[in-house]
Write an enzyme that holds these catalytic residues in place. Structure first.
Site, PDB file in Angstrom:
ATOM      1  N   LYS A  82      11.238  -1.015  10.667  1.00 59.21           N
ATOM      2  CA  LYS A  82      12.613  -1.212  10.199  1.00 59.21           C
ATOM      3  C   LYS A  82      13.594  -1.334  11.372  1.00 59.21           C
ATOM      4  O   LYS A  82      14.569  -2.095  11.291  1.00 59.21           O
ATOM      5  CB  LYS A  82      13.019  -0.085   9.245  1.00 59.21           C
ATOM      6  CG  LYS A  82      12.207  -0.061   7.942  1.00 59.21           C
ATOM      7  CD  LYS A  82      12.219  -1.405   7.228  1.00 59.21           C
ATOM      8  CE  LYS A  82      11.644  -1.341   5.823  1.00 59.21           C
ATOM      9  NZ  LYS A  82      11.632  -2.661   5.155  1.00 59.21           N
TER      10      LYS A  82
ATOM     11  N   TYR B 109       6.837   2.905   9.583  1.00 61.67           N
ATOM     12  CA  TYR B 109       7.954   2.386   8.776  1.00 61.67           C
ATOM     13  C   TYR B 109       9.227   2.319   9.624  1.00 61.67           C
ATOM     14  O   TYR B 109       9.945   1.322   9.612  1.00 61.67           O
ATOM     15  CB  TYR B 109       8.147   3.307   7.577  1.00 61.67           C
ATOM     16  CG  TYR B 109       9.060   2.785   6.486  1.00 61.67           C
ATOM     17  CD1 TYR B 109       8.614   1.831   5.574  1.00 61.67           C
ATOM     18  CD2 TYR B 109      10.358   3.274   6.360  1.00 61.67           C
ATOM     19  CE1 TYR B 109       9.442   1.372   4.562  1.00 61.67           C
ATOM     20  CE2 TYR B 109      11.190   2.824   5.344  1.00 61.67           C
ATOM     21  CZ  TYR B 109      10.732   1.881   4.446  1.00 61.67           C
ATOM     22  OH  TYR B 109      11.556   1.426   3.448  1.00 61.67           O
TER      23      TYR B 109
ATOM     24  N   ASP C 279       0.855 -13.504  -0.003  1.00 65.30           N
ATOM     25  CA  ASP C 279       1.024 -12.395   0.941  1.00 65.30           C
ATOM     26  C   ASP C 279       1.938 -12.866   2.080  1.00 65.30           C
ATOM     27  O   ASP C 279       1.609 -13.826   2.789  1.00 65.30           O
ATOM     28  CB  ASP C 279      -0.371 -12.016   1.472  1.00 65.30           C
ATOM     29  CG  ASP C 279      -0.350 -10.835   2.424  1.00 65.30           C
ATOM     30  OD1 ASP C 279       0.703 -10.556   3.033  1.00 65.30           O
ATOM     31  OD2 ASP C 279      -1.420 -10.212   2.579  1.00 65.30           O
ATOM     32  N   VAL C 280       3.066 -12.190   2.275  1.00 65.16           N
ATOM     33  CA  VAL C 280       4.029 -12.650   3.288  1.00 65.16           C
ATOM     34  C   VAL C 280       3.533 -12.483   4.725  1.00 65.16           C
ATOM     35  O   VAL C 280       4.143 -13.027   5.651  1.00 65.16           O
ATOM     36  CB  VAL C 280       5.412 -11.952   3.146  1.00 65.16           C
ATOM     37  CG1 VAL C 280       6.099 -12.332   1.854  1.00 65.16           C
ATOM     38  CG2 VAL C 280       5.289 -10.438   3.297  1.00 65.16           C
TER      39      VAL C 280
ATOM     40  N   THR D 139      13.196   3.342  -6.983  1.00 68.38           N
ATOM     41  CA  THR D 139      12.271   2.224  -7.211  1.00 68.38           C
ATOM     42  C   THR D 139      10.850   2.785  -7.245  1.00 68.38           C
ATOM     43  O   THR D 139      10.621   3.941  -6.867  1.00 68.38           O
ATOM     44  CB  THR D 139      12.352   1.194  -6.058  1.00 68.38           C
ATOM     45  OG1 THR D 139      11.781   1.803  -4.884  1.00 68.38           O
ATOM     46  CG2 THR D 139      13.774   0.734  -5.778  1.00 68.38           C
TER      47      THR D 139
HETATM   48  N1  LIG Z   1      13.508   2.199  -2.266  1.00 63.15           N
HETATM   49  C1  LIG Z   1      14.075   2.695  -1.192  1.00 63.15           C
HETATM   50  O1  LIG Z   1      14.551   3.835  -1.209  1.00 63.15           O
HETATM   51  C2  LIG Z   1      14.182   1.882   0.063  1.00 63.15           C
HETATM   52  C3  LIG Z   1      14.899   2.445   1.127  1.00 63.15           C
HETATM   53  C4  LIG Z   1      15.031   1.724   2.306  1.00 63.15           C
HETATM   54  C5  LIG Z   1      14.463   0.470   2.411  1.00 63.15           C
HETATM   55  N2  LIG Z   1      13.758  -0.051   1.372  1.00 63.15           N
HETATM   56  C6  LIG Z   1      13.171  -1.375   1.562  1.00 63.15           C
HETATM   57  O2  LIG Z   1      13.583  -2.219   0.508  1.00 63.15           O
HETATM   58  C7  LIG Z   1      12.553  -3.168   0.251  1.00 63.15           C
HETATM   59  C8  LIG Z   1      12.184  -3.122  -1.222  1.00 63.15           C
HETATM   60  O3  LIG Z   1      11.661  -1.831  -1.513  1.00 63.15           O
HETATM   61  P1  LIG Z   1      11.451  -1.274  -2.998  1.00 63.15           P
HETATM   62  O4  LIG Z   1      11.878   0.119  -3.001  1.00 63.15           O
HETATM   63  O5  LIG Z   1      11.989  -2.243  -3.975  1.00 63.15           O
HETATM   64  O6  LIG Z   1       9.851  -1.263  -3.035  1.00 63.15           O
HETATM   65  P2  LIG Z   1       8.824  -1.631  -4.215  1.00 63.15           P
HETATM   66  O7  LIG Z   1       7.540  -0.995  -3.826  1.00 63.15           O
HETATM   67  O8  LIG Z   1       9.398  -1.310  -5.544  1.00 63.15           O
HETATM   68  O9  LIG Z   1       8.721  -3.220  -4.087  1.00 63.15           O
HETATM   69  C9  LIG Z   1       8.177  -3.827  -2.954  1.00 63.15           C
HETATM   70  C10 LIG Z   1       7.369  -5.032  -3.402  1.00 63.15           C
HETATM   71  O10 LIG Z   1       6.845  -5.680  -2.215  1.00 63.15           O
HETATM   72  C11 LIG Z   1       5.579  -6.187  -2.580  1.00 63.15           C
HETATM   73  N3  LIG Z   1       4.736  -6.440  -1.409  1.00 63.15           N
HETATM   74  C12 LIG Z   1       4.074  -5.530  -0.664  1.00 63.15           C
HETATM   75  N4  LIG Z   1       3.366  -6.152   0.284  1.00 63.15           N
HETATM   76  C13 LIG Z   1       3.594  -7.489   0.139  1.00 63.15           C
HETATM   77  C14 LIG Z   1       3.133  -8.636   0.814  1.00 63.15           C
HETATM   78  N5  LIG Z   1       2.285  -8.528   1.863  1.00 63.15           N
HETATM   79  N6  LIG Z   1       3.564  -9.855   0.388  1.00 63.15           N
HETATM   80  C15 LIG Z   1       4.409  -9.973  -0.673  1.00 63.15           C
HETATM   81  N7  LIG Z   1       4.876  -8.895  -1.360  1.00 63.15           N
HETATM   82  C16 LIG Z   1       4.466  -7.676  -0.951  1.00 63.15           C
HETATM   83  C17 LIG Z   1       4.977  -5.096  -3.454  1.00 63.15           C
HETATM   84  O11 LIG Z   1       3.883  -5.601  -4.221  1.00 63.15           O
HETATM   85  C18 LIG Z   1       6.171  -4.670  -4.298  1.00 63.15           C
HETATM   86  O12 LIG Z   1       6.223  -5.379  -5.522  1.00 63.15           O
HETATM   87  C19 LIG Z   1      11.397  -2.808   1.186  1.00 63.15           C
HETATM   88  O13 LIG Z   1      11.454  -3.605   2.336  1.00 63.15           O
HETATM   89  C20 LIG Z   1      11.661  -1.363   1.511  1.00 63.15           C
HETATM   90  O14 LIG Z   1      11.078  -0.986   2.730  1.00 63.15           O
HETATM   91  C21 LIG Z   1      13.603   0.632   0.208  1.00 63.15           C
END
Ligand SMILES: NC(=O)c1ccc[n+]([C@@H]2O[C@H](COP(=O)([O-])OP(=O)(O)OC[C@H]3O[C@@H](n4cnc5c(N)ncnc54)[C@H](O)[C@@H]3O)[C@@H](O)[C@H]2O)c1
Length: 265
Positions: free
Chosen positions: A164, A160, A67-68, A195
């Protein structure tokens, strides 16, 4: 010292950590880094999912579950890289969770805190511990994940958005502190990317295809590979003079401030 005279997207011999790498963007970043020659520590919460992704990516992927938001996750991964390779070249902080998309007045405080902690505290702890090793080595690249939600106000996304926006300023602070120590720190602000995070919001009716298509100048969702490629750019020698930046990779979403996009002929 990064090569400045020629562009290279060859990461052979480089050691990377990608958090949140069992899913979505993080998984694709890990896959592209391995394909480009790097050795990648694959981090995510669940050891079984992390092990499966590491196995899928092959011999140059190392499972590193944790867990980060917990300091020992950062220290143990950085210590492992130091012990095995004597260095860490790249950190990509992709771990994140979405909020419930409820109005501020209805927000659950525990959920608010968790959303902020995973993004902001997690990226801070990972960057700080990686930064110790990178600054001592006078070399390193860190990529943090912001969002369109961190640069414009999105109703229902209080936690969020706050997290961010914090990522954007944390990135600039570390870039300013560590630029003279050979470490570049940048952020990426994605728009709506296909995703599991976005699938979940769509399945709960919080986002629809129509909402995204009609509000995005490129008229579509992005794909994880379209975020991973800019991550590799920022980690590469092509970006050797880029630090403290927050790169929008959003199909033009944050650039558009009008009432309605022009009709696409
Ligand atoms: N998908 C989008 O549209 C989008 C848009 C803007 C920003 N983001 C950002 O991009 C990043 C990746 O998002 P994504 O869409 O791939 O999401 P996702 O949900 O597919 O993947 C995120 C991963 O983070 C892991 N995670 C959650 N809490 C954690 C913790 N405490 N320790 C370690 N791992 C943990 C989850 O288990 C998951 O596998 C995130 O920071 C998200 O906020 C995504």
């Amino acid at each position: 010292m990064e090569k400045r005279d020629r562009v290279s997207f060859d990461f052979s011999g480089e050691v990377a950590v990608v958090t949140g790498a069992a899913s979505g963007i993080g998984k694709e970043v890990a896959r592209q880094l391995v394909a480009a020659g790097a050795t990648v520590y694959v981090n995510d919460l669940d050891p079984a999912r992390v092990g499966a992704v590491a196995a899928e990516l092959g011999d140059n992927a190392i499972a590193a579950a944790g867990d980060v938001t917990v300091l020992s996750t950062a220290t143990s991964i950085v210590e492992a890289a130091k012990a095995k390779f004597g260095k860490l070249d790249i950190l990509v902080n992709s771990a994140g969770i979405a909020d419930e998309m409820v109005p501020t007045l209805e927000q659950d405080l525990d959920r608010w805190q968790r959303v902020v902690d995973v993004s902001l505290r997690g990226s801070y702890l990972m960057s700080r511990e990686a930064g110790r090793l990178m600054t001592a080595a006078r070399s390193g690249k860190i990529i943090n994940f912001a969002s369109i939600a961190g640069v414009v106000g999105l109703p229902g996304r209080n936690a969020y958005s706050a997290a961010k926006a914090g990522i954007v300023m944390m990135t600039k602070t570390m870039a300013a502190e560590w630029g003279g120590l050979g470490v570049r720190v940048n952020a990426i602000a994605p728009g709506y990317i296909e995703t599991p995070m976005v699938d979940d919001l769509m399945s709960r009716g919080r986002i629809t295809d129509e909402m995204v298509h009609s509000r995005t100048p490129l008229r579509r969702f992005g794909e994880p590979s379209e975020i991973a490629k800019p991550v590799l750019f920022l980690c590469s020698s092509a970006a050797s003079y880029v630090t403290g930046a927050c790169l929008s990779v959003d199909g033009g979403w944050a650039a558009f401030g009008g009432i309605a996009l022009p009709v696409a002929e």
